[in-house]
Design a protein around this motif. Structure first.
Motif, PDB file in Angstrom:
ATOM      1  N   ALA A 360     114.790  17.978 -31.198  1.00 20.29           N
ATOM      2  CA  ALA A 360     114.366  18.980 -30.248  1.00 20.29           C
ATOM      3  C   ALA A 360     114.362  20.298 -31.179  1.00 20.29           C
ATOM      4  CB  ALA A 360     114.094  19.703 -29.079  1.00 20.29           C
ATOM      5  N   ALA A 361     114.833  20.550 -32.254  1.00 19.42           N
ATOM      6  CA  ALA A 361     115.792  21.696 -33.069  1.00 19.42           C
ATOM      7  C   ALA A 361     114.276  22.729 -33.884  1.00 19.42           C
ATOM      8  CB  ALA A 361     116.501  21.343 -33.670  1.00 19.42           C
ATOM      9  N   PRO A 362     114.205  23.420 -34.167  1.00 21.73           N
ATOM     10  CA  PRO A 362     113.512  23.939 -35.470  1.00 21.73           C
ATOM     11  C   PRO A 362     112.909  22.451 -36.550  1.00 21.73           C
ATOM     12  CG  PRO A 362     114.505  26.012 -35.099  1.00 21.73           C
ATOM     13  CD  PRO A 362     115.136  24.416 -34.442  1.00 21.73           C
ATOM     14  N   TYR A 363     111.340  22.741 -37.320  1.00 23.44           N
ATOM     15  CA  TYR A 363     111.502  21.805 -37.965  1.00 23.44           C
ATOM     16  C   TYR A 363     112.012  22.253 -38.781  1.00 23.44           C
ATOM     17  CZ  TYR A 363     106.589  23.582 -35.935  1.00 23.44           C
ATOM     18  OH  TYR A 363     105.726  23.378 -34.896  1.00 23.44           O
ATOM     19  N   ASP A 364     112.920  23.021 -39.791  1.00 21.34           N
ATOM     20  CA  ASP A 364     113.607  22.018 -40.926  1.00 21.34           C
ATOM     21  C   ASP A 364     114.802  21.665 -40.408  1.00 21.34           C
ATOM     22  OD1 ASP A 364     114.176  24.908 -40.408  1.00 21.34           O
ATOM     23  OD2 ASP A 364     113.750  25.888 -42.164  1.00 21.34           O
ATOM     24  N   TYR A 365     115.314  22.415 -39.231  1.00 17.49           N
ATOM     25  CA  TYR A 365     116.754  22.003 -39.466  1.00 17.49           C
ATOM     26  C   TYR A 365     116.705  20.229 -39.224  1.00 17.49           C
ATOM     27  CZ  TYR A 365     118.118  26.323 -37.091  1.00 17.49           C
ATOM     28  OH  TYR A 365     117.917  27.862 -36.744  1.00 17.49           O
ATOM     29  N   ARG A 456     120.613   3.477 -25.480  1.00 21.08           N
ATOM     30  CA  ARG A 456     121.099   4.710 -25.144  1.00 21.08           C
ATOM     31  C   ARG A 456     119.809   6.130 -24.848  1.00 21.08           C
ATOM     32  NH1 ARG A 456     125.380   7.464 -22.752  1.00 21.08           N
ATOM     33  NH2 ARG A 456     125.790   9.250 -23.644  1.00 21.08           N
ATOM     34  N   GLN A 457     118.804   6.085 -25.708  1.00 18.89           N
ATOM     35  CA  GLN A 457     118.050   7.001 -26.387  1.00 18.89           C
ATOM     36  C   GLN A 457     117.675   6.347 -24.021  1.00 18.89           C
ATOM     37  OE1 GLN A 457     116.695   9.215 -27.468  1.00 18.89           O
ATOM     38  NE2 GLN A 457     114.349   9.251 -27.048  1.00 18.89           N
ATOM     39  N   ASN A 458     117.457   5.316 -24.236  1.00 17.39           N
ATOM     40  CA  ASN A 458     116.311   5.268 -22.472  1.00 17.39           C
ATOM     41  C   ASN A 458     117.391   5.416 -22.120  1.00 17.39           C
ATOM     42  OD1 ASN A 458     113.988   3.855 -23.979  1.00 17.39           O
ATOM     43  ND2 ASN A 458     114.917   2.041 -24.027  1.00 17.39           N
ATOM     44  N   GLU A 459     118.986   5.330 -21.257  1.00 21.44           N
ATOM     45  CA  GLU A 459     119.987   5.999 -20.559  1.00 21.44           C
ATOM     46  C   GLU A 459     119.641   6.880 -20.336  1.00 21.44           C
ATOM     47  OE1 GLU A 459     123.504   4.519 -22.199  1.00 21.44           O
ATOM     48  OE2 GLU A 459     123.084   2.403 -22.066  1.00 21.44           O
ATOM     49  N   ASN A 460     119.776   8.336 -21.572  1.00 18.11           N
ATOM     50  CA  ASN A 460     119.908   9.509 -20.721  1.00 18.11           C
ATOM     51  C   ASN A 460     118.111   9.526 -20.362  1.00 18.11           C
ATOM     52  OD1 ASN A 460     122.487   9.902 -22.594  1.00 18.11           O
ATOM     53  ND2 ASN A 460     121.304  10.315 -24.668  1.00 18.11           N
ATOM     54  N   PHE A 461     117.066   9.260 -21.328  1.00 19.20           N
ATOM     55  CA  PHE A 461     115.368   9.817 -20.814  1.00 19.20           C
ATOM     56  C   PHE A 461     115.829   9.422 -19.129  1.00 19.20           C
ATOM     57  CE2 PHE A 461     112.066   8.105 -18.613  1.00 19.20           C
ATOM     58  CZ  PHE A 461     111.273   9.098 -19.015  1.00 19.20           C
ATOM     59  N   ASP A 462     116.359   8.357 -18.549  1.00 18.47           N
ATOM     60  CA  ASP A 462     116.378   7.947 -17.184  1.00 18.47           C
ATOM     61  C   ASP A 462     117.602   9.044 -16.651  1.00 18.47           C
ATOM     62  OD1 ASP A 462     114.581   5.705 -17.531  1.00 18.47           O
ATOM     63  OD2 ASP A 462     116.838   4.313 -17.770  1.00 18.47           O
ATOM     64  N   ALA A 463     118.749   9.791 -17.412  1.00 21.33           N
ATOM     65  CA  ALA A 463     119.648  10.456 -16.424  1.00 21.33           C
ATOM     66  C   ALA A 463     119.108  11.560 -16.801  1.00 21.33           C
ATOM     67  CB  ALA A 463     120.858  10.132 -17.048  1.00 21.33           C
ATOM     68  N   GLY A 464     118.193  11.311 -17.108  1.00 19.18           N
ATOM     69  CA  GLY A 464     117.563  12.907 -17.511  1.00 19.18           C
ATOM     70  C   GLY A 464     118.558  14.017 -18.496  1.00 19.18           C
ATOM     71  N   VAL A 465     119.260  13.308 -18.991  1.00 17.77           N
ATOM     72  CA  VAL A 465     120.171  14.035 -19.982  1.00 17.77           C
ATOM     73  C   VAL A 465     120.834  13.891 -20.793  1.00 17.77           C
ATOM     74  CG1 VAL A 465     122.687  13.313 -18.356  1.00 17.77           C
ATOM     75  CG2 VAL A 465     122.659  15.767 -19.846  1.00 17.77           C
ATOM     76  N   ASP A 466     121.233  15.086 -21.618  1.00 20.00           N
ATOM     77  CA  ASP A 466     121.316  13.858 -23.481  1.00 20.00           C
ATOM     78  C   ASP A 466     123.115  14.338 -23.825  1.00 20.00           C
ATOM     79  OD1 ASP A 466     121.641  13.573 -26.470  1.00 20.00           O
ATOM     80  OD2 ASP A 466     120.431  15.179 -26.422  1.00 20.00           O
ATOM     81  N   ASP A 468     124.632  13.378 -25.690  1.00 21.47           N
ATOM     82  CA  ASP A 468     124.785  13.277 -27.736  1.00 21.47           C
ATOM     83  C   ASP A 468     124.846  14.605 -28.424  1.00 21.47           C
ATOM     84  OD1 ASP A 468     126.074  11.021 -26.361  1.00 21.47           O
ATOM     85  OD2 ASP A 468     123.363  10.079 -26.853  1.00 21.47           O
ATOM     86  N   PHE A 469     123.656  15.072 -28.034  1.00 21.83           N
ATOM     87  CA  PHE A 469     123.071  16.050 -28.970  1.00 21.83           C
ATOM     88  C   PHE A 469     122.547  16.819 -27.908  1.00 21.83           C
ATOM     89  CE2 PHE A 469     123.439  12.494 -31.924  1.00 21.83           C
ATOM     90  CZ  PHE A 469     124.403  12.769 -32.601  1.00 21.83           C
ATOM     91  N   GLY A 470     122.434  17.285 -26.962  1.00 19.67           N
ATOM     92  CA  GLY A 470     122.233  18.749 -25.684  1.00 19.67           C
ATOM     93  C   GLY A 470     120.836  18.494 -25.929  1.00 19.67           C
ATOM     94  N   LYS A 471     119.617  17.594 -26.364  1.00 24.73           N
ATOM     95  CA  LYS A 471     117.778  17.737 -26.110  1.00 24.73           C
ATOM     96  C   LYS A 471     117.742  17.835 -25.247  1.00 24.73           C
ATOM     97  CE  LYS A 471     115.417  14.613 -27.550  1.00 24.73           C
ATOM     98  NZ  LYS A 471     114.328  13.500 -28.480  1.00 24.73           N
ATOM     99  N   ASP A 472     117.134  18.988 -24.489  1.00 27.11           N
ATOM    100  CA  ASP A 472     116.582  19.583 -23.442  1.00 27.11           C
ATOM    101  C   ASP A 472     115.763  18.487 -22.374  1.00 27.11           C
ATOM    102  OD1 ASP A 472     116.350  22.184 -23.578  1.00 27.11           O
ATOM    103  OD2 ASP A 472     115.106  22.230 -25.339  1.00 27.11           O
ATOM    104  N   THR A 473     116.229  18.418 -21.646  1.00 27.63           N
ATOM    105  CA  THR A 473     115.161  17.354 -20.637  1.00 27.63           C
ATOM    106  C   THR A 473     113.734  16.293 -20.866  1.00 27.63           C
ATOM    107  OG1 THR A 473     116.815  17.935 -18.860  1.00 27.63           O
ATOM    108  CG2 THR A 473     115.154  16.197 -18.370  1.00 27.63           C
ATOM    109  N   HIS A 474     113.313  17.611 -20.662  1.00 23.67           N
ATOM    110  CA  HIS A 474     112.199  17.366 -21.123  1.00 23.67           C
ATOM    111  C   HIS A 474     111.050  16.977 -22.705  1.00 23.67           C
ATOM    112  CE1 HIS A 474     111.913  21.991 -22.372  1.00 23.67           C
ATOM    113  NE2 HIS A 474     111.094  21.735 -22.295  1.00 23.67           N
ATOM    114  N   ARG A 475     112.207  17.306 -23.011  1.00 22.03           N
ATOM    115  CA  ARG A 475     112.032  16.641 -24.642  1.00 22.03           C
ATOM    116  C   ARG A 475     112.457  15.427 -25.033  1.00 22.03           C
ATOM    117  NH1 ARG A 475     111.202  22.170 -27.265  1.00 22.03           N
ATOM    118  NH2 ARG A 475     110.196  22.703 -25.845  1.00 22.03           N
TER     119      ARG A 475
END
Length: 560
Positions: A360-365, A456-466, A468-475
């Motif tokens: 969810a970082a800026p485009y070129d990041y 792992r992605q699906n686990e993070n989605f279900d938990a509503g928290v990331d 591993d890299f701190g992505k916003d919940t809604h992302r």
């Protein structure tokens, strides 16, 4: 003085074809100039891309023109500068390298425009300025940011008036209901909406905007010279710039500009020699260039020949929206295809099937992080519920595909994105599969690793928290509903962002920081503003800066 554009109004500005031109751009057109100097250094050694200013004998000049203000480049910046000067009664000649000029970008960033105020959107000047300084790592002139913040609203209001006079509407990117995110979004964008039944419907939006201001400029007396690139700035014995020599269809033309010369030719995104010398890392970030043709660094070289200084840090605007095929790698050696959905925060993995950054970082990041990964290539993964996630992501700026809170249109609609994606599927870019294992095989990445990453992605989605890299919940998005989709991705080049160092009057300065009299630089030929990255979280930031400064330059020169 012979005027070559009489009766050419709309048709003189037509000719930018392709949809890519509609999303390209930043104040472009044609120049090259003046007095030899040392090329900026890259990799510790002087490069040979600069060359020397051409020697042109007096008997080679077939025409001499006297004007007050010379504008080199009929793109976004050039039109704003020419119009504002002509409005004040100044005599203006505008040179253009191409047959029609560049284009007026649709996204223009500003503070305190009428539309922004009507929407109840308030942005603290110091807060956004300090955020931009952070993005530039302080390789910038903060005073220029404040000048943009304090004057951009007036420039956008003026453009809104011109659009409405021509029968079109300008919208503000409403974002009052935006969800908070780790990377703060600034609702600065303004975008025109071109009706389907417009007189020139079917042309790119760039051309539409170009025609509006092109017609207006001619109505105010601006003389355009198309197919006439500037080849050399002219200086007097003191070093002041007094005009330029251009090459027209019938030979060299000398233009004497008594009040000032404005250089705004669009940077050097189409000059591979300059890119390789000044920012070689950028070449590994993109597999498609949508930069305006003719943006080959002419204006920047012109100013360097005249003794100007260039930014020490070399930067480009590159967005993560290009697909490459499953047997290809990202980078300029590969020619990819437009993948607009790429700037959304899907699960992104490297060619080993591993996640490696906050998507969810800026485009070129994302593209910067990809340079640390195998073959500089990232793979986007999503499932059949992607429409739901696109809305949930609440992306702002040009990557958004749903209308803004206030009904403002987006650069690309969901239906258009779906059409693009179907084309990529048909052409073998996007892989579609019923299982993650099949998807991995089609993408050429390890199935076991990708399957574990997806779980792992699906686990993070279900938990509503990331964690591993701190992505916003809604992302966050799950990958559960077949069929599954994946594509190897890279970036596209829009324009370069480094340029000639300028002062707060937008004058080019020399190595000692002294102004070069008579020489003004704006658009992406100008520097002192960006470094390392583009702050795309402030929508339309580059174009908004360009039109604001161009308008201020035109008005100031007319008043001299």
């Amino acid at each position: 003085m012979k005027t070559e554009t009489k009766g050419m109004s709309r048709r003189a500005f037509l000719g930018l074809g392709a949809a890519t031109a509609a999303i390209a751009g930043a104040g472009l057109a044609g120049c090259s100039a003046g007095k030899p100097t040392t090329a900026p250094k890259a990799g510790g050694a002087a490069e040979d891309w600069l060359g020397s200013a051409p020697e042109i004998a007096e008997d080679e000049i077939v025409e001499t023109i006297d004007t007050e203000i010379l504008v080199c480049g009929a793109g976004t910046s050039g039109l704003f500068a020419a119009c504002s000067a002509a409005e004040e009664g100044a005599k203006v000649v505008c040179l253009e390298k191409g047959a029609i000029g560049g284009g007026v970008r649709d996204n223009l960033g500003a503070l305190n425009s009428r539309l922004q105020q009507e929407a109840g959107e308030t942005i603290d000047e110091n807060e956004i300025v300090n955020d931009m300084i952070r993005y530039a790592d302080n390789y910038c002139n903060p005073r220029l940011y404040h000048i943009w913040a304090q004057n951009s609203g007036e420039a956008i209001d003026w453009y809104q008036d011109r659009l409405e006079e021509a029968g079109f509407e300008l919208f503000f990117e409403g974002a009052k209901d935006a969800k908070p995110s780790l990377y703060k979004h600034w609702a600065t964008g303004h975008i025109p909406s071109w009706p389907a039944d417009a007189e020139f419907a079917g042309l790119s939006d760039v051309v539409n905007g170009k025609i509006v201001l092109g017609d207006y400029a001619e109505s105010k007396g601006v003389e355009f010279r198309f197919n006439t690139p500037m080849v050399k700035l002219v200086q007097d014995e003191s070093g002041a710039v007094t005009g330029a020599i251009a090459e027209g269809p019938d030979g060299y033309i000398k233009i004497n500009a008594s009040k000032g010369t404005v250089v705004c030719t669009g940077g050097y995104a189409r000059n591979e020699d300059m890119l390789k010398a000044l920012q070689p890392q950028t070449m590994d970030k993109y597999s498609l260039s949508i930069a305006i043709d003719g943006t080959t660094g002419d204006g920047i070289k012109a100013c360097l020949w005249a003794g100007a200084h260039m930014d020490e840090v070399h930067t480009a605007m590159v967005f993560d929206r290009v697909a490459v095929k499953p047997d290809e790698f990202g980078g300029s050696d590969t020619v990819g295809s437009l993948f607009w959905m790429g700037s959304n925060p899907w699960l992104k993995v490297n060619l080993n099937g591993e996640r490696f950054t906050n998507e969810a970082a800026p485009y070129d990041y994302i593209l910067n992080a990809t340079l640390t990964q195998p073959h500089h290539t990232v793979v986007d993964i999503w499932d059949s519920d992607y429409e739901q996630y696109l809305e949930q992501f609440d992306i702002h700026g040009c990557a958004r595909v749903f209308p803004f809170d206030n009904g403002a249109p987006t650069n690309m609609t969901l239906d258009a994105v779906k059409g693009l994606n179907q084309g990529l599927i048909d052409d073998g870019y996007i892989v579609v599969a019923d299982t993650i294992e099949e998807l991995a095989e089609g993408l050429g990445i390890p199935a076991d690793t990708l399957k574990a990453t997806v779980e792992r992605q699906n686990e993070n989605f279900d938990a509503g928290v990331d964690p591993d890299f701190g992505k916003d919940t809604h992302r966050l998005s799950a990958i559960r509903t077949a069929p599954f989709y994946g594509v190897r991705t890279s970036g596209y080049m829009l324009c370069t962002l480094d340029g000639i160092t300028i002062n707060e009057n937008f004058q080019a300065v020399n190595d000692g920081g002294e102004a070069i009299e008579g020489l003004y630089v704006t658009g992406v030929d100008s520097g002192s503003y960006y470094a390392h990255t583009y702050p795309n979280m402030s929508t339309g930031n580059c174009c908004g800066r360009s039109v604001t400064f161009a308008r201020m330059i035109g008005k100031a020169l007319a008043a001299k």
